[in-house]
Design an enzyme around this catalytic site. Structure first.
Site, PDB file in Angstrom:
ATOM      1  N   TYR A 142       2.468   0.256  -0.590  1.00 45.49           N
ATOM      2  CA  TYR A 142       2.456  -0.174  -2.093  1.00 45.49           C
ATOM      3  C   TYR A 142       4.065  -0.108  -2.866  1.00 45.49           C
ATOM      4  O   TYR A 142       4.153  -1.774  -3.504  1.00 45.49           O
ATOM      5  CB  TYR A 142       1.104  -1.884  -2.479  1.00 45.49           C
ATOM      6  CG  TYR A 142       0.780  -2.420  -1.509  1.00 45.49           C
ATOM      7  CD1 TYR A 142       0.694  -2.432   0.171  1.00 45.49           C
ATOM      8  CD2 TYR A 142      -0.763  -3.099  -1.916  1.00 45.49           C
ATOM      9  CE1 TYR A 142      -0.208  -2.906   0.637  1.00 45.49           C
ATOM     10  CE2 TYR A 142      -1.771  -3.546  -1.024  1.00 45.49           C
ATOM     11  CZ  TYR A 142      -0.820  -4.066  -0.256  1.00 45.49           C
ATOM     12  OH  TYR A 142      -2.212  -4.557   1.401  1.00 45.49           O
ATOM     13  N   LYS A 189      -8.215   6.594   7.377  1.00 45.84           N
ATOM     14  CA  LYS A 189      -7.544   7.231   8.760  1.00 45.84           C
ATOM     15  C   LYS A 189      -7.056   8.348   8.748  1.00 45.84           C
ATOM     16  O   LYS A 189      -6.091   8.323   9.727  1.00 45.84           O
ATOM     17  CB  LYS A 189      -6.362   5.786   8.613  1.00 45.84           C
ATOM     18  CG  LYS A 189      -5.922   5.865  10.950  1.00 45.84           C
ATOM     19  CD  LYS A 189      -7.297   4.799  11.106  1.00 45.84           C
ATOM     20  CE  LYS A 189      -6.691   4.657  12.735  1.00 45.84           C
ATOM     21  NZ  LYS A 189      -8.115   4.077  13.433  1.00 45.84           N
ATOM     22  N   ASP A 221     -11.384   1.253  10.389  1.00 51.32           N
ATOM     23  CA  ASP A 221     -11.215  -0.145  11.580  1.00 51.32           C
ATOM     24  C   ASP A 221     -12.739   0.239  11.569  1.00 51.32           C
ATOM     25  O   ASP A 221     -13.249  -1.255  11.473  1.00 51.32           O
ATOM     26  CB  ASP A 221     -10.622   0.534  13.077  1.00 51.32           C
ATOM     27  CG  ASP A 221     -10.376   1.830  12.869  1.00 51.32           C
ATOM     28  OD1 ASP A 221     -10.299   3.120  12.291  1.00 51.32           O
ATOM     29  OD2 ASP A 221     -10.155   2.669  14.290  1.00 51.32           O
ATOM     30  N   ASP A 245      -7.301  -3.248  -0.832  1.00 52.29           N
ATOM     31  CA  ASP A 245      -7.398  -4.555  -0.323  1.00 52.29           C
ATOM     32  C   ASP A 245      -8.149  -5.727   0.594  1.00 52.29           C
ATOM     33  O   ASP A 245      -8.682  -6.978   0.006  1.00 52.29           O
ATOM     34  CB  ASP A 245      -5.714  -4.831  -0.524  1.00 52.29           C
ATOM     35  CG  ASP A 245      -4.769  -5.719  -1.052  1.00 52.29           C
ATOM     36  OD1 ASP A 245      -5.537  -7.168  -0.779  1.00 52.29           O
ATOM     37  OD2 ASP A 245      -3.951  -6.533  -0.671  1.00 52.29           O
ATOM     38  N   ASP A 249     -11.543  -7.690  -0.005  1.00 55.42           N
ATOM     39  CA  ASP A 249     -12.064  -8.894   0.080  1.00 55.42           C
ATOM     40  C   ASP A 249     -12.800  -9.523   1.235  1.00 55.42           C
ATOM     41  O   ASP A 249     -13.754 -10.421   1.262  1.00 55.42           O
ATOM     42  CB  ASP A 249     -10.542 -10.027   0.375  1.00 55.42           C
ATOM     43  CG  ASP A 249     -10.037 -10.613  -0.139  1.00 55.42           C
ATOM     44  OD1 ASP A 249      -9.802  -9.673  -1.286  1.00 55.42           O
ATOM     45  OD2 ASP A 249      -8.736 -10.421  -0.306  1.00 55.42           O
TER      46      ASP A 249
END
Ligand code: NAD
Length: 358
Positions: A142, A189, A221, A245, A249
């Site tokens: 980001y 990852k 994942d 992020d 959520d």
């Protein structure tokens, strides 16, 4: 203890829920002998209306001068037409960057009294859920270099992490694990990303300082899948900005109620900004309908993480549980057979529960 708190009510239901949270904090102060010194500042739409900018200098200075920040929420339809640096949410981004808040703590707790709100099957939830997601907040993709070619046919975003950035977030995650179930899952990852390999190596290095914490690693994942398959396996999760992020959520939605979830954003000195995860809910602002529990629980996080006042934090959390167990609910969590109350009454009940605890 004298505790200086910068209070930023913001917009919409912000002032409604902040009033109740301060009521409960005041009761905690009386019971435990602390003096809370509250100073109020404008941000978001309220600041735009008053002084023409979402994050006035006076707010930044006031927050900097405090020991912690308590924020309601910002934004609403009155300011939706504004663009760029005039958007109300610039206040949040500005406070995060000006205060160096690189760590986001997002607990996802499912109170057994509200288990019917959970979208997962009862056999998956078991005894309830209590997960803490620790998200890196000021680095990664980001904030990396980005661009788009002149013809608009290709674009790129880059993800960079330094060892120091990973170390400081890992330390906070290990510290959080020490205060909880002593289990930390680092999500990356590393089978694909070089960045993730550096992340994993650094987290392992930091783990040497925390031999009591059981560290595991999981690909992102798989973590997304495990959160809905068997969420009870997690205690603390630590991960990068973008993975955090998404996963925070996902974890919060498992609990089924947006009005219940607090959050904290911290810097290296444990200075923090505490706020509910929900927005300003303009549809119910000023109607005595908002659930103040997420904000009350944000204050409990403030006591625990910035002020290291664990008994006080537990008293607030226990008060919330007691009020829920007694059957009181605001409209967002109200179900048949429970007692519907407004924002103010919910605040009164939680404050009363703090006062009457043994
Ligand atoms: P929202 O979280 O404000 O509301 C979503 C739904 O949840 C609404 O139906 C609302 O009534 C309900 N809700 C939210 N909090 C509640 C509470 N405490 N008690 C009871 N019900 C509650 O999200 P939105 O509608 O997408 O956004 C509204 C405004 O808030 C927008 O301007 C948005 O930009 C802003 N926003 C601010 C923040 C923040 O300040 N951190 C976060 C998200 C959205």
């Amino acid at each position: 203890m004298k505790l200086k708190i910068a209070v930023v009510p913001g917009d919409g239901i912000g002032p409604d829920i902040i009033t109740e949270a301060l009521k409960v904090l005041g009761e905690v102060g009386m019971r435990f002998g602390h003096r809370f010194d509250f100073s109020f500042y404008l941000a978001g739409g309220a600041a735009l209306d008053a002084v023409g900018e979402p994050l006035p200098e006076s707010t930044v200075l006031g927050c900097r001068d405090a020991d912690a920040i308590l924020l309601g929420a910002v934004g609403g339809p009155a300011w939706d037409h504004l663009e760029g640096r005039l958007r109300p949410e610039q206040a949040l981004l500005g406070l995060r960057s000006q205060m160096g808040l690189f760590c986001n703590l997002r607990p996802a707790v499912l109170h057994t009294e509200l288990s019917s709100a959970c979208p997962l099957k009862p056999e998956i939830i078991g005894d309830g859920l209590d997960i803490m997601v620790v998200r890196e907040l000021t680095g990664g993709i980001y904030f990396g270099e980005r661009g788009i070619t002149d013809d608009g046919e290709s674009a790129f975003d880059t993800m960079t992490y330094s060892v120091d950035e990973v170390k400081r977030i890992a330390k906070i995650a290990f510290e959080a694990a020490m205060k909880r179930g002593k289990k930390l899952c680092s999500v990356d990852k590393a089978n694909i990303l070089e960045n993730s390999r550096l992340w994993r190596r650094t987290v392992v290095e930091v783990s040497q300082e925390y031999p009591e914490v059981e560290l595991t690693h999981m690909y992102v994942d798989n973590a997304a899948m495990q959160l809905v398959r068997d969420p009870g396996q997690f205690d603390v999760i630590v991960t990068t900005n973008m993975f955090g992020d998404i996963l925070s959520d996902e974890a919060s939605m498992i609990t089924g109620s947006i009005g219940m979830l607090p959050s904290a954003s911290l810097n290296a000195d444990n200075f923090g900004m505490y706020e509910p995860i929900h927005g300003s809910a303009p549809d119910i602002a000023g109607k005595d309908m908002a659930n103040p529990i997420a904000t009350v629980l944000s204050c409990a996080m403030m006591l625990r993480y910035t002020f290291d006042l664990n008994s006080e934090a537990e008293a607030m959390e226990k008060a919330v549980t007691e009020v829920l167990a007694a059957g009181y609910r605001t409209k967002d969590i109200h179900t048949e057979g429970t007692k519907l109350v407004g924002t103010r009454k919910m605040g009164d009940l939680i404050a009363e529960a703090v006062k009457s605890q043994k």
